[in-house]
Every structure is written in C-alpha cells, then in structure tokens.
Design an enzyme around this catalytic site. Structure first.
Site, short mmCIF file in Angstrom:
data_model
loop_
_atom_site.label_atom_id
_atom_site.label_comp_id
_atom_site.label_asym_id
_atom_site.label_seq_id
_atom_site.Cartn_x
_atom_site.Cartn_y
_atom_site.Cartn_z
N LYS A 197 -7.44 -1.10 21.49
CA LYS A 197 -6.44 -0.56 20.64
C LYS A 197 -5.95 -1.65 19.58
O LYS A 197 -5.68 -1.48 18.29
CB LYS A 197 -5.49 0.58 21.06
CG LYS A 197 -6.24 1.67 21.50
CD LYS A 197 -5.46 2.47 22.60
CE LYS A 197 -6.46 3.51 22.98
NZ LYS A 197 -5.79 4.72 23.91
N GLN A 251 -0.22 4.79 27.18
CA GLN A 251 -1.59 4.82 27.69
C GLN A 251 -1.56 5.91 29.03
O GLN A 251 -0.71 5.70 29.92
CB GLN A 251 -2.14 3.79 28.05
CG GLN A 251 -3.69 3.58 28.41
CD GLN A 251 -4.79 4.11 27.52
OE1 GLN A 251 -4.46 3.88 26.10
NE2 GLN A 251 -5.91 4.66 27.93
N ASP A 308 -0.99 10.04 19.51
CA ASP A 308 -2.13 10.73 20.22
C ASP A 308 -2.32 12.23 20.14
O ASP A 308 -3.13 12.72 20.40
CB ASP A 308 -2.00 10.73 21.65
CG ASP A 308 -2.48 9.28 22.48
OD1 ASP A 308 -3.54 9.02 22.14
OD2 ASP A 308 -1.91 8.59 23.33
#
Ligand code: GUN
Length: 288
Positions: free
Chosen positions: A57, A101, A124
């Site tokens: 990422k 995460q 997200d």
C-alpha cells in the site's frame, strides 16, 4: 502455466487495469497545485501477511505521488491508546485517509476501532456509516476489493440486469459489500458460505461467481456454469510457496467466458481502489 495466464483472452487482467487507474491518478496528482493526498496506515502487531500488504500500500502511494504515513504499533497496545491515535489522525488536516490494517490482535475490538475513523477519512469503506450508505445505494466510500471487482466487470461491459451473481463468503471486507454492489446494479444476488447446503449446485446457477472463502482451489469444475464469469478473490500460499486462488483455475478456465487469475487479478485492483478512495477523501475534504 505462466504463458496460459498471460495470453489467454478469457483472462481479466487486473494488473493491466490497475496500472491504467494508477497512471490516471498519478497524472491528476501531478497537476495539483495544493499539497498531494496523504494516507495514514496503522499496523498493529507482527502478522507477516499484514506487513506485506501494508508495504504494498505504501509503494502504491509513492507510485501515484501520494504522501503516506506509517504507524507501526506493538501488539500490546491498549484500545484507548489506539483510539487516541485515530482521533489525532481524524483531527489532522494534513491527513486525508486513514487505514487500520486488519486483523487486529484479539484484545482490540475492531468494530469500535473502525467506527472511530471519521467516515470521510475511511479509505477502506468499513465504517458502519459507509456500509449503510452502500446498503441504501447512496455510496460514499466503498470497500476496495468489491469495488475493484465491479471495475473489472464493468470493463467487460456486462449488463447486470437478469444476471444471477453467487458470492461464496460473507465477510465484511469482501462478501457483504460485494453483494450490495451487485444488488445496486440490478443483479440477482445469492450469498453463500462454506456451510451452505449443496453449495456446488447453487454455484452452478451463477452467471457471475465470486469466490472469497479462503480455501485453495476449492471451487472446481463441479461449481461452474458454462460460459459464466468467475472472480477469484482468494490468495492462498501452498506448502511449496506457490500462490493460488480459491478456484481450480487450470481446469475451470476451459468452461468459463472470463476468469481472474491469481496473482494479477483481484489483488492489484484492491490497491488501485485504495488509491482511488484516498483521492476521493482528499476531494471530499477540499470540496473538489
Ligand atoms: N485485511 C485484509 N484485507 C484488508 C483490507 O482491505 N483493509 C484492511 N484495513 N485490512 C485488511
């Protein structure tokens, strides 16, 4: 095998599509007069797979010209400390997007953590506000993997109306938002899991089959409707270190009209959509 995966016209090339998206974002960013978008990534603990995902990422951010901030935290961190960090990032005007995460260590409540992120910084798309917005077909930020899959399906110019989509796996990250995305486009949607009775028969009704169960090569030819489109979300590492999906690719490819490979299918699209979402957060903040 590699030849098969790079040349077959049945393949949906996620690598290529994602490169096009990243190039467009890079061009957009290079023309900005203001500061570039900034993504804050929070990683708790030592899970090796999570470390690899976070590294990828960060690379993607650098590639498109975004700033990225990384917070690597001990697995011992307590919930209040983590919430405090997220609140600071929420209040920081130089941060556009925040990603925590997953999975988090067991003593942390991921629902509370995710819902602490400001909805407009939730790259997200996991905050309950964003999931709710998707559920009532008023999308704001959408989860990256399902959104990347829609991007791939749209590239085939398929008409969703009258199509039966079967999703195997009902996770918050993939299965549920995938069902909503497909519903919103007019498909008929069935969501299954590995305990579904007669799973193979249900899958054989699918014009679009999305496999997200995390079991290597679980979806065999018995699960496939001829000429269907098969999307493989699985990334499984076999004992010999070979990567494979949830679909028995080698045998299934003969039957389908299109299929995503592993690697170079859904994976790169997820990262491209994360960059899209970060840019979306930046635009929301700057009212562009
Ligand atoms: N863990 C596995 N996939 C994801 C994802 O898309 N986002 C986050 N934050 N964690 C994950």
């Amino acid at each position: 095998m590699q030849k098969l995966k790079s040349m077959n016209p049945k393949l949906i090339n996620g690598r290529l599509l994602s490169e096009q998206i990243l190039t467009n974002i890079k061009t957009y960013v290079s023309n900005l007069i203001a500061r570039p978008p900034c993504l804050a990534v929070v990683l708790v603990g030592e899970d090796p797979a999570s470390h690899i995902y976070v590294r990828n990422k960060k690379y993607a951010c650098a590639k498109v010209g975004f700033r990225s901030l990384e917070y690597k935290l001990s697995s011992e961190i307590d919930q209040d400390e983590l919430i405090e960090l997220i609140n600071q990032l929420n209040a920081n005007d130089d941060v556009d997007g925040i990603l925590v995460q997953l999975p988090l260590p067991k003593h942390l409540d991921s629902k509370i953590i995710i819902n602490t992120i400001l909805p407009n910084k939730d790259v997200d798309g996991f905050h309950k506000y964003n999931v709710g917005a998707l559920a009532v077909n008023q999308p704001n930020l959408c989860p990256c993997t399902p959104h990347g899959i829609i991007y791939m399906l749209d590239s085939l110019k398929i008409n969703y109306h009258g199509k039966h989509a079967v999703i195997v796996g009902a996770s918050n990250i993939v299965g549920r938002p995938m069902a909503l995305e497909l519903l919103n486009r007019g498909a008929t949607v069935t969501v299954c899991n590995s305990k579904t009775v007669n799973l193979a028969k249900k899958c054989r009704e699918a014009d679009i089959l999305v496999a997200a169960i995390g079991k290597p090569r679980y979806i065999t030819v018995d699960y496939i409707k001829p000429q269907s489109i098969v999307i493989d979300v699985g990334i499984n590492r076999l004992s010999d270190d070979v990567l494979c999906g949830d679909v028995d690719f080698e045998n299934v490819i003969d039957l389908v009209s299109y299929i995503t490979p592993v690697p170079n299918g859904v994976g790169p699209m997820t990262i491209a959509m994360l960059m899209e979402n970060t840019l979306h957060c930046y635009k929301l903040k700057n009212r562009i």
